[in-house]
Design a protein around this motif. Structure first.
Motif, mmCIF file in Angstrom:
data_model
loop_
_atom_site.group_PDB
_atom_site.id
_atom_site.type_symbol
_atom_site.label_atom_id
_atom_site.label_comp_id
_atom_site.label_asym_id
_atom_site.label_seq_id
_atom_site.Cartn_x
_atom_site.Cartn_y
_atom_site.Cartn_z
ATOM 1 N N PRO A 13 -32.760 -73.966 -44.402
ATOM 2 C CA PRO A 13 -33.489 -73.663 -43.154
ATOM 3 C C PRO A 13 -32.852 -72.496 -42.397
ATOM 4 O O PRO A 13 -31.620 -72.393 -42.337
ATOM 5 N N GLN B 402 -44.621 -73.225 -38.528
ATOM 6 C CA GLN B 402 -43.674 -73.049 -39.628
ATOM 7 C C GLN B 402 -44.346 -72.462 -40.879
ATOM 8 O O GLN B 402 -43.697 -71.805 -41.677
ATOM 9 N N ASN B 429 -34.458 -82.186 -39.881
ATOM 10 C CA ASN B 429 -34.895 -81.093 -39.002
ATOM 11 C C ASN B 429 -36.360 -81.282 -38.633
ATOM 12 O O ASN B 429 -37.130 -81.859 -39.385
ATOM 13 N N TYR B 431 -40.091 -79.642 -37.736
ATOM 14 C CA TYR B 431 -40.922 -78.467 -38.012
ATOM 15 C C TYR B 431 -42.273 -78.645 -37.334
ATOM 16 O O TYR B 431 -42.831 -79.737 -37.323
ATOM 17 N N VAL B 450 -39.228 -74.443 -45.361
ATOM 18 C CA VAL B 450 -38.120 -74.625 -44.409
ATOM 19 C C VAL B 450 -37.359 -73.308 -44.234
ATOM 20 O O VAL B 450 -36.691 -73.097 -43.227
#
Lengths: 117, 506
Positions: A13, B402, B429, B431, B450
């Protein structure tokens, strides 16, 4: 399959919290107030008190809306990750459970000057 | 005396055979899988590459001849345009915003498509396919070049044209088409063909080029009209290649159908999101408008697209998954885009403006169910703020999707008063997405998305650390010249002064 690839492939990421120099992103928006084209992106320290977040960035950003002054902050209904949620104003963002890239929404029923009913 | 024997000319059929199919060979010291390592991993099964039909049967020697002829015509007209002060024949300098957006966002896409076709031309197993892709790769590079040359004349007179290459790499709104092409180029060769060859070139291209080229003609921009004409015959070939490729995949093996369908679903939605920028160009940026975005959608989306999917139904292909969401968005998107571009116009390398009253009336007549109800009140409020000397700048920046990387400016398909909020947790995470369509694309290949470089979050990382001025330098945006409201801009002043010199005595 998490990605179509010839062999195992792990993505890294680009905007994980460690890249924000001790701060974090918090998205915040007011339902049915679309003068603002998108949720606001704020980059703030996790130690910031929720009250400071509201009094600082949030109040400044919503100011151009004609309903900005009429908000009664004691009656605002809050959502986090699209679920009803109650923040503690005297606690920090972190203590309120606000993680990196969390989306906070708030609703002010009855105030909708620029919104079609 | 020796009589001169005329050299025997090759017939078309023989020529095609020698210059195309005959160029292939069976590898002997490497396996076919080693030579073409990418043709199998996507799951597409090809049993016979010879079944590939090339409807144009164009050979490289003829290709060079045709293209050279087009280039000569193109540059003759561009020269005439320059010598005759073509930059003064525009209806209004507002039109230039559409051109700047095109140059920064779309022309680099042509170049990216060139790279992509060069790559898949190498990766496909069949010679017919390889040659067709090679030609399209050359076409795409030519299109990028002719567009850049056609617009370079405006760069001498107007702001915002000077650094399109930097803006292609760094501008927040150009990350939208860039991520679109990067997504396609980092996919396998068959998905690339569905992404660019089919969804973009076949299903959506008319929504981009027809209104854009007619818009140029309506607004006195001969340079752009000329590259449009120069590209037109290539586009016909590209559309045929895209359609041929999808039929080839579907006819080779029934197991290919669900894979192809999933790609159509994905790339229709991605393309529709990119074309949102065109909706704002058509409805707001053309001083003299050709048709509304809604009208263009009805013709090129609903009618043509509908007929195409009826035709493909015999292969078991249905209309793209998020088609209904697209239809619901059509009456809203141009307004949502232009309102967004206006409030962030400190960060755009083109001008925006509050539509003057006649434009608002036009919008209200073209969008009778949405404009007055949802969007006019916002424009009126912005007008009021501007009049009070406090024009609205949204320094809150934006939450980006995203997948498509657009600011999340869209509303729920069935509630135009409510922003669309979609989020997914993946490996700890969060998104965010602008729509179900973009969320599904992410969920199918999270490890790919990602990694997205999202320009607004990037502004708060090293080395910019949230410094807007440093960001402007980095994107080559000249504050006070390239950005902001059209009213009061240097472009507006210059255009009116030069036009005035041509039409009055003062």
């Amino acid at each position: 399959m998490p990605v179509a690839a010839l062999k195992e492939y792990i993505g890294v990421p680009r905007d994980s919290v460690d890249k924000f120099l001790g701060q974090q992103l918090v998205y915040v928006s007011r339902d049915h107030h679309l003068l603002f084209a998108s949720a606001f992106l704020t980059c703030v320290p996790p130690q910031m008190k929720f009250r400071e977040f509201v009094e600082g960035p949030l109040k400044t950003l919503i100011q151009p809306d004609p309903d900005a002054e009429k908000v009664d902050w004691t009656k605002v209904q809050w959502l986090k990750s699209n679920q009803p949620w109650q923040p503690q104003f005297n606690l920090s963002l972190k203590e309120n459970g606000i993680e990196h890239k969390d989306q906070i929404r708030f609703q002010t029923p009855g105030l909708n000057t620029l919104s079609a009913a | 005396m020796e009589t001169k024997v005329a050299k025997k000319k090759l017939g078309l059929k023989d020529r095609y055979k020698l210059l195309t199919r005959d160029l292939g060979w069976e590898p002997s010291y490497h396996t076919k899988d080693e030579v073409f390592p990418y043709v199998k991993y996507e799951g597409i099964k090809i049993h016979d590459w010879e079944k590939w039909e090339d409807p144009f049967r164009l050979t490289m020697d003829a290709y060079w001849k045709y293209q050279a002829e087009k280039e000569r015509k193109f540059y003759a007209i561009i020269d005439a345009h320059t010598q005759n002060n073509g930059h003064l024949n525009l209806t209004d300098a507002r039109y230039l915003s559409a051109l700047k957006l095109f140059l920064q966002a779309i022309s680099p896409g042509e170049y990216a498509a060139g790279k992509g076709f060069a790559r898949v031309g190498r990766e496909f197993g069949g010679v017919g396919t390889q040659v067709a892709c090679q030609m399209q790769a050359l076409d795409e590079i030519r299109h990028a070049q002719t567009q850049i040359h056609a617009m370079s004349n405006y760069n001498r007179y107007y702001n915002g044209f000077h650094s399109f290459a930097d803006q292609r790499d760094r501008m927040w709104y150009t990350s939208v088409p860039r991520s679109f092409f990067d997504d396609a180029m980092s996919a396998g060769p068959f998905e690339f063909m569905i992404a660019i060859g089919f969804s973009f070139e076949y299903v959506l291209t008319n929504l981009l080029f027809v209104p854009f080229m007619s818009g140029a003609a309506y607004n006195g921009d001969m340079a752009t009209v000329t590259f449009g004409f120069s590209a037109q015959s290539d586009e016909a070939r590209h559309m045929t290649l895209g359609l041929e490729c999808i039929k080839f995949m579907l006819e080779q093996d029934p197991a290919n159908t669900p894979i192809v369908q999933a790609w159509i679903d994905k790339w229709f939605w991605r393309g529709f999101r990119v074309l949102g920028l065109v909706s704002a160009m058509m409805d707001y940026m053309l001083p003299k408008r050709v048709m509304s975005w809604r009208e263009a959608w009805n013709i090129y989306g609903v009618e043509n697209g509908g007929a195409l999917f009826t035709d493909l139904a015999r292969y078991g292909i249905r209309i793209p998954k998020h088609w209904d969401d697209a239809e619901k968005a059509v009456d809203h998107m141009s307004h949502q885009f232009m309102l967004a571009l206006y409030q962030w116009n400190f960060g755009t390398c083109f001008h925006t403006w509050i539509p003057p009253e006649p434009d608002m009336e036009w919008l209200s007549s073209k969008y009778p169910n949405t404009f007055d109800k949802y969007y006019r009140p916002r424009w009126e409020h912005l007008k009021k703020l501007a009049k009070e000397g406090k024009p609205f700048k949204n320094f809150g920046l934006a939450k980006l999707c995203q997948t498509c990387q657009l600011p999340i400016i869209f509303t729920e398909p069935d509630d135009p008063t409510m922003s669309c909020h979609r989020e997914v947790d993946y490996k700890g995470n969060k998104y965010h997405f602008c729509s179900d369509g973009c969320q599904h694309i992410f969920e199918n290949e999270p490890e790919k998305y990602v990694q997205a470089w999202l320009p607004m979050p990037a502004l708060f990382q090293e080395p910019l650390k949230g410094d807007l001025g440093a960001w402007m330098n980095w994107t080559s945006l000249i504050d006070g010249k390239d950005n902001g409201d059209y009213v009061g801009s240097q472009d507006e002043r210059n255009f009116q002064q030069w036009r005035g010199l041509a039409t009055t005595n003062t």
